[in-house]
Motif scaffolding. Structure first.
Motif, short mmCIF file in Angstrom:
data_model
loop_
_atom_site.label_atom_id
_atom_site.label_comp_id
_atom_site.label_asym_id
_atom_site.label_seq_id
_atom_site.Cartn_x
_atom_site.Cartn_y
_atom_site.Cartn_z
N LEU A 1 8.83 4.99 -5.44
CA LEU A 1 8.45 6.12 -4.59
C LEU A 1 9.60 6.39 -3.63
O LEU A 1 10.00 5.50 -2.87
N VAL B 1 10.55 7.62 -0.55
CA VAL B 1 10.12 8.13 0.76
C VAL B 1 11.26 8.80 1.51
O VAL B 1 11.01 9.65 2.37
N GLY C 1 3.64 4.12 -8.27
CA GLY C 1 3.58 2.67 -8.48
C GLY C 1 2.99 2.29 -9.82
O GLY C 1 3.41 1.32 -10.45
N LYS D 1 -0.07 1.25 -10.34
CA LYS D 1 -1.15 0.27 -10.22
C LYS D 1 -1.99 0.64 -9.00
O LYS D 1 -1.44 0.92 -7.93
N TRP E 1 -3.62 -1.17 -6.97
CA TRP E 1 -3.46 -2.01 -5.77
C TRP E 1 -2.23 -1.65 -4.95
O TRP E 1 -2.12 -2.04 -3.79
N MET E 2 -1.30 -0.89 -5.53
CA MET E 2 -0.12 -0.47 -4.75
C MET E 2 -0.39 0.82 -3.96
O MET E 2 0.37 1.16 -3.05
N ALA F 1 -0.72 1.03 0.18
CA ALA F 1 0.55 0.84 0.91
C ALA F 1 1.45 2.06 0.76
O ALA F 1 2.06 2.53 1.73
N LEU F 2 1.53 2.59 -0.45
CA LEU F 2 2.42 3.74 -0.68
C LEU F 2 1.87 5.00 0.01
O LEU F 2 2.65 5.80 0.54
N ARG G 1 0.07 5.13 2.71
CA ARG G 1 0.32 5.01 4.16
C ARG G 1 1.79 5.28 4.48
O ARG G 1 2.11 5.95 5.46
N ALA G 2 2.66 4.76 3.65
CA ALA G 2 4.10 4.98 3.88
C ALA G 2 4.41 6.47 3.83
O ALA G 2 5.17 6.99 4.64
N ALA H 1 3.14 8.22 6.94
CA ALA H 1 3.95 7.79 8.09
C ALA H 1 5.33 8.46 8.07
O ALA H 1 5.91 8.72 9.11
N ILE I 1 -3.07 6.53 10.55
CA ILE I 1 -1.62 6.75 10.41
C ILE I 1 -1.27 8.19 10.80
O ILE I 1 -0.30 8.45 11.52
#
Lengths: 338, 338, 338, 338
Positions: free
Chosen positions: D251, D253, D275, D277, D279-280, D283-284, D286-287, D290, D330
């Motif tokens: 990804l 960003v 990603g 998956k 489970w990723m 986090a991605l 939110r990034a 942000a 966020i």
């Protein structure tokens, strides 16, 4: 250097750029376009730093016009360099195939390997005594004993040896053991302290390209060696990292004509590490010679099945022999000999 | 390990594979499918080498099932490691911002920098005394004097210091000057001799990711340090090399959750080197904390316009101050503090 | 397919995996290792989806053992395909050089180009009437009139023509204008609707590799065409995108031996687009033939300085003539003719 | 444009460059440096072609100074565009999460999906009726029936729908079925005929970034749509292809702040495809928020285990719900709302 001002930049921002150029001992040339004002810095721009201009207010971009390398550049040294390795010329009309095992294992293995390399018509031999391994648990090389086994085998055929130096602290040992050509591996291409040290000795150095090094970074790494006073530098393309997963690396043949244009240094190709499989080596080796390489670094093992590392990329002695015969025809087709 | 036989493989080729598995102290499990026969090697497969199977006749492919890293793997160490740096915890609930200039230039610059780092609420400081530079003609760092300027400034605020070690021969000097955290730079991620040396000391080590290193290679580099006995390892993502030319590197935020799953080591992010421009830093820093980073390594210079290297990626003290305030909110949003 | 269970997986999770395998009409083979349990799915695994296993609880990884392509695979079709284009064979002993301008500009330009292509000894001609251009403001090709200019010129020498199809709606027009070989460009390699359409006609198709397509994705794109019933497929490597900025793309010569192993389809190489500069073309063309390419797609313009697109990558008629002479020697060195 | 003459260029070569600049209606500005002569072309340089200068004798390099995109550039449109989708604003203060399954499977699945999307607080829904699949043997989507199932489900909650258009011939069908937002997938980012067609309608278009497209190529693809008269363009970053194999894509960003600087168009991020998956995804996601993304495109399936494609990257309805709650914090931390 060209400094491009942003459309909304002010006169005082332009003045600051001009002052900075003058402070570096160059003169400016201001050119006002319809959308952008551009400032040329006239004089030796190498000491100028693009970044120090790009962070100034009103500056959009700074562009170097002159290449950053000088000693290794073809510009100024129109003739290609020929490196003399105990009487063997690298960079001249003759294409050199340097062959041998990935790692030195035993004295017997090295004797067999040397016999095979010599029988195939090769004049120099390669082999690793200190091995850079991804895993700390993998065989790390025989070390100094490996250098001894290697020299003992190669001397029987009077072949100069090429071997990798990983640690600055071992340089004296390499010199004591009469290593003929010091190889700097891909992972150490930007190990600047190591580059500085080999720049201080008078031994030929093969500088392998880093896995994702640009041509410019590679030539700047060579410039580190040349800046130390050692001009016996040989470049070696060994495959670059890309997105492709069907083979280990992508052999970058485009680099060959580009290097020939940009630098006077000889160019080797390592088809064994590039593809990672012995069956790919002949095609890649032929492509390299056809594209203008000055030589090859090829893995050969007297018994590939028993090799202690990179087992599946080594040719057998017979395969090396056949490959050299086929490369001879390619060399002739491009006006070289082998 | 799984060994896939090719469709045209023979029984005797299969037997050879089985023998090799047994010779390594493992047992085999043969599974005949409709198109391929597959052999599983049961036992501790780490010593097995995929390549030595792949070059056997009749073998199409060999696949490792177990990850090659062990000491740094999350498997077996379910809790995340917290590294203690003179009382400051890295890897715990608190997100740490480690800031400072790219290179140590003068004592005065370092005093101003330390004041700015401390004022922004950061507890540790970074700065380079030995600089890896692409060009041999660029400023290479102040060396030992730089370490002294750095310590003198940081001690006023009792901040531990982080600085890069490039040459194994300087390790004793680093220890003598009480460097608190040794940084291994991206270009040296696979300088295995350097990794072995820092594995022998009892100092926290920040291991930056190589420009084009895979997660697996990076963790194996960390495994070199751990295998030497030093478990105080901190990983630092700093951008990877891609095809994109609009910015220096691509900050790989995906690496953050993946590392959190694969390893127990703390994860830092360096947003300054990733983007290469100060104006990109706040967005990247926020993304990193939001994605779960344990801390940041940020460049700040008391006067970016005069910085001797990487001028355009340093924040001003005021920008650092503002960034920390904004990161505090992000940290709280993900259940951390700063 | 191999399904690797995670170390902490339970018996019921294993049971669920087994049930899913059986529900797909395959049988399972469970193998309990020291650290992991591995399940083999035995039968035709192509319909199984790795992802649908990987999201099941307790599954760590699923690995396809069989390649996803079937019709284009060398396995099952050991002899290489030879495509017949109006009596000219592509994929046989003779290496074919297909030359011509990037874009069709005027009738006169095409007459001159055809004369040059024929004079150099080439048997087929290339040229673009519909041009994929990065910018909407750039010349987009003459369209149908371009096809007419092209045919008028090529017919004088009875040369089959190769030209690019970008839009499914133009396929009938291509057939009406007797285009001999339809080219699918790199940007459309995964334009699946276009692939399906050209799969329905009985015309040779050159499928260029996408800029960052893996070998597997490329062969799956070819499989789309073959699945539609059209087996006259020719692959064309034209350079891949990497981090290097000194040249447009990196010609992936490693793909040549790998394709020759994986597929029975003929393989062309386009050295002109790969390097992006005319002066690189001879070296790249020689490398491609030396590595085993079945032919080349080369840009030649009667007057490169006046070319309407990609001006700096076209050879002059004289340069093409010289190149073909030199390629003839390379072809002979590898047991081919030209 | 800046044209850099080579050191050995002659006066008559310089004269030819100047003539060519004048012939294009621009004026020249010649600047003689110590090592190179540089010529600036002053006026609207967009029609000038770097290549047509670079192949002239004596020219070393030609550099565009002005960016090639105009309609989509932030320069000239300092305020960010806000796209109105049936009353929902994209690009304003509110961050939009657009969720739904990878592919439309059944009417019931879509009803459950719509309920889950709405319950999580999302205002728009995504789903694929026409699926671009690497394999011709994989499920290709329900087609028109899929559009019907999708609309029937989304209308219950008055949610606008986003779905992918792959084939120009289906555009009318999309309009007839009142598709609210047309998605152009990564593989079609440079399908120029498709871009031209969606440029002629008055519907919002989400343009996904090609797997290895540069920011400049991506913005030029958007420029194709804008040049047709449709300004309702939304960009969507979805991960780029790199050397890393531990996850599907990286990804990017860094693209978010860079796009915000270069263009006025809103920027979405697709953390699911990046990603690969589930489970990723948190986090991605939110990034991305942000770092300043205007919204997200997230895969959610009422029962991921049964999904017909990309099974392992879909969130459950509960996971989507939790993610939205965390993203709200966020968003607030960066001065947005959700």
């Amino acid at each position: 250097m060209i400094i491009v001002m942003s459309p909304e930049s002010t006169q005082s921002e332009l003045d600051a750029v001009v002052s900075k150029i003058r402070a570096s001992g160059l003169t400016e040339h201001v050119s006002r376009g319809s959308e952008r004002t551009i400032v040329g810095a006239i004089g030796d721009e190498r000491p100028l730093n693009e970044q120090s201009f790009e962070q100034m207010a009103g500056v959009e971009r700074a562009i170097h016009i002159v290449k950053p390398y000088k000693l290794v550049a073809r510009e100024g040294h129109p003739a290609g360099s020929v490196i003399d390795i105990r009487g063997i010329k690298l960079g001249g009309k003759q294409v050199q195939v340097i062959a041998g095992p990935c790692s030195v294992e035993t004295q017997e293995q090295m004797h067999l390997a040397a016999a095979g390399v010599h029988a195939a018509g090769c004049k120099m031999m390669r082999g690793g005594a200190f091995k850079p391994r991804t895993s700390p648990y993998a065989f790390q090389g025989l070390g100094v004993q490996g250098l001894e086994f290697f020299q003992a085998a190669a001397r029987e055929y009077n072949m100069p040896i090429v071997t990798e130096l990983m640690d600055v602290r071992m340089l004296d040992t390499f010199l004591e053991h009469d290593v003929d050509v010091i190889q700097i591996g891909a992972r150490n291409m930007q190990n600047f302290d190591l580059l500085k040290e080999v720049g201080r000795v008078n031994k030929p150095v093969i500088l392998k390209r880093g896995l994702s090094a640009t041509i410019s970074e590679w030539l700047m790494a060579a410039e580190y060696i040349a800046a130390g006073g050692n001009n016996n530098i040989i470049l070696c393309e060994r495959g670059i990292r890309t997105f492709e997963t069907a083979y280990r690396n992508v052999l970058d043949v485009t680099a060959i004509p580009v290097l020939k244009k940009e630098t006077h240094l000889p160019v080797l190709v390592d088809p064994s590490h590039a593809g990672g499989k012995a069956w790919m080596v002949p095609a890649l080796a032929r492509a390299a010679v056809a594209a203008g390489a000055d030589g090859l670094l090829v893995e050969m093992h007297p018994n590939p099945c028993d090799a202690w590392c990179d087992a599946d990329q080594a040719l057998t002695p017979q395969e090396l022999n056949d490959l050299v015969a086929s490369l001879r025809l390619i060399a002739q087709a491009v006006g070289r000999e082998l």
